[in-house]
Motif scaffolding. Structure first.
Motif, mmCIF file in Angstrom:
data_model
loop_
_atom_site.group_PDB
_atom_site.id
_atom_site.type_symbol
_atom_site.label_atom_id
_atom_site.label_comp_id
_atom_site.label_asym_id
_atom_site.label_seq_id
_atom_site.Cartn_x
_atom_site.Cartn_y
_atom_site.Cartn_z
ATOM 1 N N GLN A 334 3.432 -4.667 -9.048
ATOM 2 C CA GLN A 334 4.325 -3.516 -9.011
ATOM 3 C C GLN A 334 4.398 -2.867 -7.632
ATOM 4 N N LEU A 335 3.412 -3.125 -6.775
ATOM 5 C CA LEU A 335 3.406 -2.474 -5.472
ATOM 6 C C LEU A 335 4.622 -2.828 -4.630
ATOM 7 N N ALA A 336 5.117 -4.072 -4.782
ATOM 8 C CA ALA A 336 6.271 -4.497 -3.981
ATOM 9 C C ALA A 336 7.573 -3.874 -4.464
ATOM 10 N N GLU A 337 7.589 -3.288 -5.666
ATOM 11 C CA GLU A 337 8.833 -2.792 -6.248
ATOM 12 C C GLU A 337 8.915 -1.268 -6.246
ATOM 13 N N VAL A 338 7.871 -0.547 -5.870
ATOM 14 C CA VAL A 338 7.882 0.911 -5.930
ATOM 15 C C VAL A 338 7.753 1.471 -4.519
ATOM 16 N N ASP A 339 8.068 2.771 -4.378
ATOM 17 C CA ASP A 339 7.959 3.416 -3.073
ATOM 18 C C ASP A 339 6.493 3.704 -2.754
ATOM 19 N N ASP A 340 6.257 4.186 -1.530
ATOM 20 C CA ASP A 340 4.878 4.385 -1.054
ATOM 21 C C ASP A 340 4.145 5.462 -1.858
ATOM 22 N N GLY A 341 4.844 6.544 -2.225
ATOM 23 C CA GLY A 341 4.184 7.619 -2.968
ATOM 24 C C GLY A 341 3.672 7.152 -4.316
ATOM 25 N N LEU A 342 4.504 6.392 -5.055
ATOM 26 C CA LEU A 342 4.079 5.881 -6.356
ATOM 27 C C LEU A 342 2.996 4.820 -6.204
ATOM 28 N N ALA A 343 3.065 4.054 -5.126
ATOM 29 C CA ALA A 343 2.037 3.027 -4.886
ATOM 30 C C ALA A 343 0.672 3.665 -4.669
ATOM 31 N N VAL A 344 0.648 4.738 -3.880
ATOM 32 C CA VAL A 344 -0.625 5.443 -3.646
ATOM 33 C C VAL A 344 -1.162 6.016 -4.948
ATOM 34 N N LYS A 345 -0.280 6.536 -5.796
ATOM 35 C CA LYS A 345 -0.702 7.095 -7.081
ATOM 36 C C LYS A 345 -1.297 6.026 -7.991
ATOM 37 N N LEU A 346 -0.638 4.826 -8.016
ATOM 38 C CA LEU A 346 -1.155 3.730 -8.844
ATOM 39 C C LEU A 346 -2.534 3.282 -8.357
ATOM 40 N N LEU A 347 -2.676 3.172 -7.032
ATOM 41 C CA LEU A 347 -3.976 2.753 -6.491
ATOM 42 C C LEU A 347 -5.066 3.786 -6.780
ATOM 43 N N ARG A 348 -4.707 5.077 -6.693
ATOM 44 C CA ARG A 348 -5.692 6.119 -6.951
ATOM 45 C C ARG A 348 -6.144 6.105 -8.407
ATOM 46 N N GLN A 349 -5.207 5.847 -9.328
ATOM 47 C CA GLN A 349 -5.571 5.774 -10.744
ATOM 48 C C GLN A 349 -6.527 4.617 -11.020
ATOM 49 N N ALA A 350 -6.368 3.530 -10.261
ATOM 50 C CA ALA A 350 -7.254 2.369 -10.441
ATOM 51 C C ALA A 350 -8.513 2.467 -9.590
ATOM 52 N N GLU A 351 -8.700 3.625 -8.889
ATOM 53 C CA GLU A 351 -9.860 3.853 -8.032
ATOM 54 C C GLU A 351 -9.924 2.827 -6.906
ATOM 55 N N ILE A 352 -8.749 2.545 -6.318
ATOM 56 C CA ILE A 352 -8.617 1.610 -5.203
ATOM 57 C C ILE A 352 -8.072 2.380 -4.014
ATOM 58 N N THR A 353 -8.610 2.078 -2.804
ATOM 59 C CA THR A 353 -8.197 2.825 -1.614
ATOM 60 C C THR A 353 -6.893 2.304 -1.019
ATOM 61 N N ASP A 354 -6.775 0.961 -0.846
ATOM 62 C CA ASP A 354 -5.565 0.398 -0.237
ATOM 63 C C ASP A 354 -5.331 -1.010 -0.785
ATOM 64 N N GLU A 355 -4.288 -1.691 -0.266
ATOM 65 C CA GLU A 355 -3.929 -3.026 -0.765
ATOM 66 C C GLU A 355 -5.012 -4.050 -0.426
ATOM 67 N N HIS A 356 -5.622 -3.921 0.745
ATOM 68 C CA HIS A 356 -6.695 -4.856 1.100
ATOM 69 C C HIS A 356 -7.873 -4.731 0.134
ATOM 70 N N HIS A 357 -8.230 -3.481 -0.185
ATOM 71 C CA HIS A 357 -9.293 -3.255 -1.168
ATOM 72 C C HIS A 357 -8.906 -3.826 -2.528
ATOM 73 N N LEU A 358 -7.589 -3.744 -2.883
ATOM 74 C CA LEU A 358 -7.117 -4.275 -4.163
ATOM 75 C C LEU A 358 -7.290 -5.785 -4.222
ATOM 76 N N GLU A 359 -6.902 -6.483 -3.144
ATOM 77 C CA GLU A 359 -7.042 -7.946 -3.125
ATOM 78 C C GLU A 359 -8.512 -8.354 -3.195
ATOM 79 N N GLN A 360 -9.354 -7.615 -2.479
ATOM 80 C CA GLN A 360 -10.793 -7.929 -2.496
ATOM 81 C C GLN A 360 -11.394 -7.706 -3.878
ATOM 82 N N GLU A 361 -10.988 -6.637 -4.567
ATOM 83 C CA GLU A 361 -11.510 -6.359 -5.905
ATOM 84 C C GLU A 361 -11.061 -7.420 -6.900
#
Length: 666
Positions: A334-361
């Motif tokens: 979903q990150l590729a389809e939403v704006d930056d504000g919603l992307a940050v909100k989704l990552l925060r809900q999943a307790e992830i800091t950024d996209e690199h942290h998401l791929e590593q997790e």
């Protein structure tokens, strides 16, 4: 010691009070007064027409939360508290040194008392109340009580009196009649009072208070037991210290002389009280010994059970990881389809800091899921490989492994015995170890001086070899038992207990050295006993020697002597002609002989005196208040109209009440 000299704690649990019936004979215009002996230890409540109180309970309240984090609370009062030790830190008393400070607790106690008396009238208590209070009760405390009774319970009239004077009236005079000239000694739960009664009333100028009572006496015994038996702290509770005082405490007529008697072995064995604590004996060797086949069978059962537990935990972890992986993968798409504000909100809900942290997790969870599935597949093929670390299962290899464990344990115990032996030798002056230590010290002393009267610079400790010298002359002989060594010994003995059927036959070797092996010491019933010797007289002696707990106050005898000497010789003779002792602590044996001995030494030669004790030191105050309530005229009560006119500080004086002083304006 004879078998009958070993006692056990009774641990008496209070019986919940029943709800009495509110009879029709108690209603109407001639309703009898409610007599309420509001003591700091026990509260006694009943009708003036009853010979004994209907309710007797501890004047305590406990608020307990039904569930942690919830606001619902359960309020327990008096005999509803089944175990005082379980709620010791939630208990609340209305009193602080006999002065009411917790009016909300008083209201809860009164609610409990009136409801258990069976009173069912709505909004009011249509009965006069006869209430006991402390000596020289402060006006704010009386204000609390008057407002509570008149405003909350809507009682028609209230009469208050001193509990000790009601007890004196019950034993020596008729109700509402002048009290005899006496010196009243009231031994309470939180304080002790000396009250001179002259001319039919208590003289407030001569009253003296000692901030010492049964509470301090029990606390003192409790501390003595904790210091004497540190291994039984949980068993030597406050309630049990109170039981020991009630059952075995006594006051010595001559304290020092009595202590010298306890120094005699025969006297000690005859008078000591051995209290047996709850004890479950350890099973015998015949009951616990298992042959090798039984040990192997038990091991297989343990391994099987452990495999099942691990498999269940693994399945739970796998399900959790797969759910987490699915959530993170959805967010990644979903990150590729939403704006930056919603992307940050989704990552925060999943307790992830950024996209690199998401791929590593995501990569970490995928690896973890893959490893878990491989373990589950291996366990399905060969379930016996799960569980404990691999150990030889063949008989010869198993015995070889077991022998290695025994050898390691023996080496550790041998090193400990050598260290202990060296420490013991160092304490002997002429031993070889001590002589060697003295030789090294003398050499160091010689090397520390370069000539007569001259000393060179002290460089000891600058070189690595100095540490070897320090260890050689150290007190414990060059080493001590380390925590790592103790942990290794515990692990070895744990393995032997589990796999060696003959371990119990030689496990005593470690305990014989006094070292920390848990397998050697087997406690017996004697180890779980409290020996109550001099403590039987030390705790009650606190009334006569408050210095035992660091208090600078005088004891009972000294205070009596001080109060008596405030008056002229003729009044002194009248006071000591009836030294009247009351209060719950007056039940301790030996109190009257001790007071008689002390008065004999204080009073002039061949001067007469008499010491009397109440027939029921704890209950006579209620009985005296009951007799007063039956015949007291209306003028002895504070009516509702007088309360509204004179204010909450006002009360009506009578022969057993405090003296009323006019309030001074600021």
């Amino acid at each position: 010691m004879e078998e009958d000299k070993v006692f056990t704690f009774r641990d008496v649990k209070p019986t919940p009070d029943i709800y009495h019936t509110y009879d029709s004979s108690l209603k109407g215009n001639n309703a009898p007064p409610i007599v309420l002996d509001h003591g700091s230890y026990q509260c006694r409540v009943g009708w003036a027409v009853d010979p004994n109180p209907r309710l007797t309970f501890r004047n305590l309240m406990a608020k307990l939360r039904k569930e942690k984090g919830k606001s619902d609370v359960e309020i327990l009062v008096g005999n509803d508290i089944a175990n005082f030790e379980a709620v010791r830190f939630q208990l609340k008393s209305p009193f602080d040194r006999d002065v009411i400070t917790q009016i909300d607790t008083v209201e809860t106690v009164f609610d409990y008392a009136f409801s258990h008396l069976g009173i069912d009238t709505e909004g009011s208590i249509n009965h006069p109340v006869v209430l006991t209070e402390a000596v020289c009760n402060p006006s704010p405390a009386r204000q609390f009580m008057n407002e509570l009774l008149f405003e909350c319970y809507q009682v028609p009239a209230v009469s208050v009196g001193i509990d000790a004077l009601f007890s004196l009236q019950h034993n020596f005079s008729k109700p509402c009649v002048e009290l005899p000239t006496s010196l009243v000694v009231r031994l309470g739960y939180q304080t002790t009072h000396i009250l001179p009664v002259i001319g039919g009333k208590c003289d407030p100028q001569g009253i003296r208070r000692i901030n010492l009572g049964g509470l301090q006496m029990i606390s003192y015994l409790h501390r003595l037991l904790q210091l004497k038996y540190p291994s039984h702290l949980s068993s030597a509770t406050f309630s049990r210290a109170e039981e020991l005082i009630h059952d075995y405490g006594y006051i010595a007529e001559d304290y020092l002389k009595e202590l010298s008697k306890w120094a005699d072995g025969d006297f000690y064995e005859e008078n000591v009280r051995k209290i047996q604590l709850p004890f479950i004996p350890a099973p015998t060797a015949a009951e616990t010994s298992l042959n090798l086949e039984q040990q192997q069978q038990r091991r297989k059962e343990n391994v099987k059970r452990l495999v099942e537990i691990n498999a269940k935990k693994r399945e739970e972890r796998l399900a959790s990881d797969e759910e987490r992986l699915e959530t993170l993968q959805i967010i990644q798409h979903q990150l590729a389809e939403v704006d930056d504000g919603l992307a940050v909100k989704l990552l925060r809900q999943a307790e992830i800091t950024d996209e690199h942290h998401l791929e590593q997790e995501i990569q970490n969870i995928q690896d973890r899921v893959s490893r878990t599935r491989q373990k589950m597949a291996a366990a399905a093929v060969n379930p016996n490989e799960e569980g404990e670390p691999k150990k030889p299962t063949e008989t010869a290899e198993f015995q070889e492994w077991l022998e290695g464990i025994r050898k390691q344990r023996t080496e550790i115990l041998s090193r400990r015995r050598e260290r202990q032996q060296r420490r013991q030798e160092l304490t002997k002056r002429k031993s070889a170890a001590a002589q060697e230590r003295m030789r090294i010290l003398s050499m160091l002393a010689k090397s520390g001086s370069s000539g007569p009267g001259k000393k060179k610079e002290d460089t000891f400790g600058m070189k690595d070899e100095d540490w070897d010298i320090y260890k050689a002359v150290s007190k414990d002989g060059g080493g001590s038992d380390s925590e790592a060594e103790q942990e290794k010994l515990n692990d070895l003995e744990s393995a032997l207990k589990r796999y060696d059927p003959n371990f119990k036959n030689y496990s005593g070797a470690s305990s014989s050295t006094g070292e920390g092996s848990s397998g050697g010491f087997i406690p017996t019933a004697e180890y779980y006993q409290l020996h109550i010797g001099t403590e039987r007289i030390r705790a009650p002696e606190l009334f006569f020697q408050p210095s035992f707990i660091g208090s600078h106050q005088a004891g009972i005898s000294e205070t009596i002597d001080y109060v008596v000497k405030l008056y002229d010789p003729a009044t002194q003779l009248q006071l000591v002609s009836n030294v009247f002792v009351t209060g719950g602590c007056a039940n301790i044996p030996g109190l009257v002989p001790r007071l008689q001995k002390d008065l004999l030494s204080m009073r002039p030669f061949e001067s007469p005196f008499n010491v009397n004790i109440a027939a029921d030191p704890a209950g006579d105050s209620w009985k005296g208040a009951r007799e007063f309530g039956k015949v007291a005229p209306p003028s002895a009560y504070l009516s509702r109209s007088e309360y509204q006119e004179c204010g909450p500080y006002y009360f009506t004086e009578h022969h057993a009440s405090n003296k009323r002083f006019a309030l001074m304006k600021q």
